[in-house]
Design an enzyme around this catalytic site. Structure first.
Site, PDB file in Angstrom:
ATOM      1  N   PHE A  35      49.650  49.644  15.320  1.00 35.20           N
ATOM      2  CA  PHE A  35      48.389  50.199  15.797  1.00 35.20           C
ATOM      3  C   PHE A  35      47.356  49.081  15.933  1.00 35.20           C
ATOM      4  O   PHE A  35      47.356  48.109  15.191  1.00 35.20           O
ATOM      5  CB  PHE A  35      47.865  51.247  14.817  1.00 35.20           C
ATOM      6  CG  PHE A  35      48.441  52.633  15.025  1.00 35.20           C
ATOM      7  CD1 PHE A  35      49.407  52.879  15.971  1.00 35.20           C
ATOM      8  CD2 PHE A  35      47.983  53.693  14.260  1.00 35.20           C
ATOM      9  CE1 PHE A  35      49.924  54.148  16.160  1.00 35.20           C
ATOM     10  CE2 PHE A  35      48.490  54.974  14.431  1.00 35.20           C
ATOM     11  CZ  PHE A  35      49.465  55.202  15.385  1.00 35.20           C
ATOM     12  N   HIS A  77      61.129  55.763  11.557  1.00 33.42           N
ATOM     13  CA  HIS A  77      60.127  54.698  11.652  1.00 33.42           C
ATOM     14  C   HIS A  77      59.525  54.504  10.268  1.00 33.42           C
ATOM     15  O   HIS A  77      58.761  55.342   9.785  1.00 33.42           O
ATOM     16  CB  HIS A  77      59.055  55.089  12.661  1.00 33.42           C
ATOM     17  CG  HIS A  77      58.138  53.970  13.036  1.00 33.42           C
ATOM     18  ND1 HIS A  77      57.990  52.824  12.274  1.00 33.42           N
ATOM     19  CD2 HIS A  77      57.308  53.803  14.106  1.00 33.42           C
ATOM     20  CE1 HIS A  77      57.119  52.021  12.846  1.00 33.42           C
ATOM     21  NE2 HIS A  77      56.698  52.585  13.958  1.00 33.42           N
ATOM     22  N   GLU A 110      56.781  48.273  25.767  1.00 33.69           N
ATOM     23  CA  GLU A 110      57.703  47.235  25.303  1.00 33.69           C
ATOM     24  C   GLU A 110      58.661  46.832  26.418  1.00 33.69           C
ATOM     25  O   GLU A 110      58.984  45.646  26.566  1.00 33.69           O
ATOM     26  CB  GLU A 110      58.482  47.731  24.080  1.00 33.69           C
ATOM     27  CG  GLU A 110      59.344  46.651  23.440  1.00 33.69           C
ATOM     28  CD  GLU A 110      59.996  47.077  22.135  1.00 33.69           C
ATOM     29  OE1 GLU A 110      60.595  46.216  21.464  1.00 33.69           O
ATOM     30  OE2 GLU A 110      59.914  48.271  21.783  1.00 33.69           O
ATOM     31  N   CYS A 168      52.477  49.015  11.662  1.00 34.81           N
ATOM     32  CA  CYS A 168      53.928  48.867  11.804  1.00 34.81           C
ATOM     33  C   CYS A 168      54.392  47.421  11.899  1.00 34.81           C
ATOM     34  O   CYS A 168      55.596  47.156  11.856  1.00 34.81           O
ATOM     35  CB  CYS A 168      54.410  49.658  13.015  1.00 34.81           C
ATOM     36  SG  CYS A 168      53.767  51.343  13.059  1.00 34.81           S
ATOM     37  N   HIS A 192      61.386  47.334  19.044  1.00 34.84           N
ATOM     38  CA  HIS A 192      60.513  48.157  18.209  1.00 34.84           C
ATOM     39  C   HIS A 192      60.809  49.634  18.488  1.00 34.84           C
ATOM     40  O   HIS A 192      60.924  50.429  17.556  1.00 34.84           O
ATOM     41  CB  HIS A 192      59.045  47.829  18.488  1.00 34.84           C
ATOM     42  CG  HIS A 192      58.093  48.502  17.559  1.00 34.84           C
ATOM     43  ND1 HIS A 192      58.161  48.360  16.194  1.00 34.84           N
ATOM     44  CD2 HIS A 192      57.052  49.345  17.796  1.00 34.84           C
ATOM     45  CE1 HIS A 192      57.203  49.081  15.620  1.00 34.84           C
ATOM     46  NE2 HIS A 192      56.525  49.691  16.571  1.00 34.84           N
ATOM     47  N   LYS A 242      65.523  52.856  15.065  1.00 34.39           N
ATOM     48  CA  LYS A 242      64.755  53.878  14.360  1.00 34.39           C
ATOM     49  C   LYS A 242      65.415  55.255  14.422  1.00 34.39           C
ATOM     50  O   LYS A 242      65.058  56.152  13.667  1.00 34.39           O
ATOM     51  CB  LYS A 242      63.323  53.921  14.894  1.00 34.39           C
ATOM     52  CG  LYS A 242      62.534  52.668  14.524  1.00 34.39           C
ATOM     53  CD  LYS A 242      61.117  52.699  15.049  1.00 34.39           C
ATOM     54  CE  LYS A 242      60.322  51.500  14.530  1.00 34.39           C
ATOM     55  NZ  LYS A 242      60.818  50.207  15.037  1.00 34.39           N
TER      56      LYS A 242
END
Length: 412
Positions: free
Chosen positions: A399, A341, A318, A179, A307, A336
Site C-alpha cells: 500500500f 496473502h 504488475e 506488503c 506479487h 498466494k
C-alpha cells in the site's frame, strides 16, 4: 515524471552490491511447519487455504491459517511477549535448525555483531482486539494485565521478542510498509552488513490474522469470496493468510552451492494509499534497481515470483511493470493461492519459496488461476515444473506504493 524516473535509474545503475550469502532459512504458513512441509504441499498441488473459520468473524472469504497456533506457548521467561504474532515467530525460529544456526553465528561473531531486521503489519493487533472484547463483555474499564503495549502490541514487539529469544544485541529494526515490509528488510540488512555495522543479519517477518485486517480489507472490497485466483481472468480479490519466515545472511566468499542475495530494489511511487500506479511505474523502478544492483541483465532471471495478489488492479499493474523490464519474461508464478496473502510476511515467505526453488530445483505453479486473462501479457506456470534456476527474482508491492524486488541466486 518520466524525467525523474530516468534520473533515478541512472543513479541506481551505479550501485552494484557485494553478494551476501544465505546460510539458513525457514518458514511457517498455512502449508505447514518448516521448509519440507511447504515444499511437499507445492509439489502435491495442495493449497493451505480454507474457508474463514476464525471465531467471531462472519465473512464469506478464504484464509491461510496456521493450525494449532493457539497451543504454541512461548519459552519460559518470555511470557510478557505472549501474543499470536510472537507465538508464530517463536514457532518458526524452531524449524529447519534455524535457531541452531543463530547460535553458531552468535558464538562466532558475538551477539552484538548480529543484526535483526524484521517486517510486520499486524504485530500484536489480535491480542489487543481480544483485550477490548473482554473489556466490553465484562463491563470493566481495565484492559487486563496481559495487554502490554511494548511487548504485545507495538510493531517493535516482534523485534524485541526475537532479539531476546535469540540472545542477540546488534542493530535491530522493524519495518512496517504493508506488503513489502519483509522484502525491504533484505535491503536494510544489506546496507548494515556492507557498511560494517554487523557481521551477520537475520531478516524476516511475521504477520497473523486478526479481525481488523479482515474487516479492513472487506471494507475496501478486496476480499475474494472464493480461493484467490492470481493472474486469472475471473480474479476478485485476495485471500488473507498468516505466516512467518527468517533468513540468515552473512558476508562469506561466494560458493556454487550456497545461494546469495545478489541485489535489491526499492521505490515509492506514492500514487494512492491503497491502489498501485496503473502502469506499474514504481514496481518497474524496483525491478530495474534490483537488476542493476545485481549487475545482471533481465534475461539472466530464470524464474520470477510475482506479487500477484489476485486483485484486478494489482495484477494488471504488475503485468505492465514486467513488460517494461523484460523483453522476454522468464518463467513466472504467483504463490498466494497456496499460502494466502501474508501481508507483512509476504516478502520473506516468497523469498524463501524462491530459495527452495534454487536449492530443490522446483518451480511452483500459479495455483487457482483458472481462465487466462487476455488483458495480461505475461503467462504463468499452470503446473509445477522440475527446473533448476540459477537466478530468481521476487516482487513485493505494498500500500502507498512501497515497492521492493529482490534478486537471489548463485553468484557468477
Amino acid at each position: 515524471m518520466m524525467r525523474a524516473e530516468r534520473v533515478c535509474l541512472s543513479v541506481q545503475s551505479q550501485m552494484s552490491i557485494e553478494p551476501l550469502s544465505v546460510t539458513a532459512f525457514t518458514l511457517v504458513n498455512a502449508l505447514g511447519l518448516g521448509c519440507s512441509a511447504s515444499l511437499q504441499a507445492l509439489r502435491e498441488a495442495r493449497s493451505g487455504l480454507t474457508h474463514c473459520d476464525l471465531p467471531g468473524i462472519a465473512l464469506d472469504t478464504w484464509i491461510g491459517r496456521v493450525p494449532d497456533l493457539e497451543s504454541a506457548p512461548l519459552p519460559d521467561g518470555l511470557q510478557a511477549f505472549d501474543c499470536r504474532n510472537n507465538r508464530l515467530a517463536n514457532l518458526t525460529l524452531q524449524q529447519d535448525g534455524f535457531d541452531r544456526e543463530v547460535e553458531r553465528v552468535r558464538a562466532g561473531y558475538g551477539p552484538e555483531r548480529i543484526g535483526l531486521f524484521l517486517g510486520t503489519s499486524t504485530s500484536g493487533l489480535e491480542h489487543t482486539e481480544a483485550a477490548y472484547r473482554r473489556r466490553t463483555l465484562s463491563g470493566n474499564e481495565d484492559l487486563g494485565d496481559d495487554l502490554r503495549f511494548d511487548q504485545t502490541h507495538s510493531n517493535f514487539s516482534l523485534g524485541a521478542f526475537c532479539r531476546t529469544r535469540l540472545g542477540i544485541s546488534g542493530p535491530t529494526q522493524v519495518v512496517s510498509t504493508a506488503c513489502s515490509s519483509s522484502a525491504k528488510v533484505f535491503a536494510t540488512a544489506s546496507r548494515h552488513l556492507l557498511s560494517g555495522l554487523c557481521d551477520a543479519a537475520i531478516v524476516g517477518g511475521t504477520d497473523t490474522l486478526c479481525s481488523t485486517t479482515l474487516h479492513g480489507f472487506a471494507s475496501l472490497e478486496l476480499l475474494s469470496p472464493h480461493p484467490c485466483q492470481p493472474w486469472g481472468r475471473d480474479r476478485r480479490g485476495i485471500s488473507l493468510g498468516e505466516g512467518a519466515g527468517f533468513v540468515l545472511l552473512e558476508r562469506l566468499p561466494p560458493s556454487p552451492s550456497r545461494p546469495a542475495l545478489l541485489g535489491y530494489g526499492e521505490s515509492s511511487d506514492a500514487h494512492h494509499i491503497s491502489s498501485p500506479h496503473p502502469n506499474g511505474l514504481g514496481a518497474a523502478l524496483a525491478m530495474r534497481a534490483a537488476l542493476d544492483r545485481a549487475g545482471l541483465p533481465p534475461e539472466a532471471i530464470d524464474y520470477l515470483n510475482l506479487h500477484a495478489t489476485g486483485t484486478p488492479a494489482n495484477d494488471r499493474a504488475e503485468d505492465r511493470a514486467i513488460a517494461q523490464c523484460f523483453t522476454r519474461p522468464p518463467r513466472a508464478s504467483g504463490t498466494k493461492g497456496w499460502t494466502g496473502h501474508t501481508l507483512g510476511a509476504a516478502g520473506v515467505t516468497e523469498a524463501v519459496i524462491c530459495l527452495l526453488a534454487l536449492k530443490q530445483g522446483f518451480l511452483p505453479a500459479n495455483l487457482n488461476r483458472g481462465v487466462q486473462d487476455p488483458d495480461l501479457a505475461l503467462d504463468v506456470l499452470e503446473t509445477g515444473l522440475e527446473f533448476s534456476p540459477q537466478i530468481v527474482m521476487t516482487n513485493a508491492f505494498g500500500f502507498g506504493g512501497t515497492n521492493a524486488s529482490l534478486v537471489l541466486g548463485y553468484p557468477r
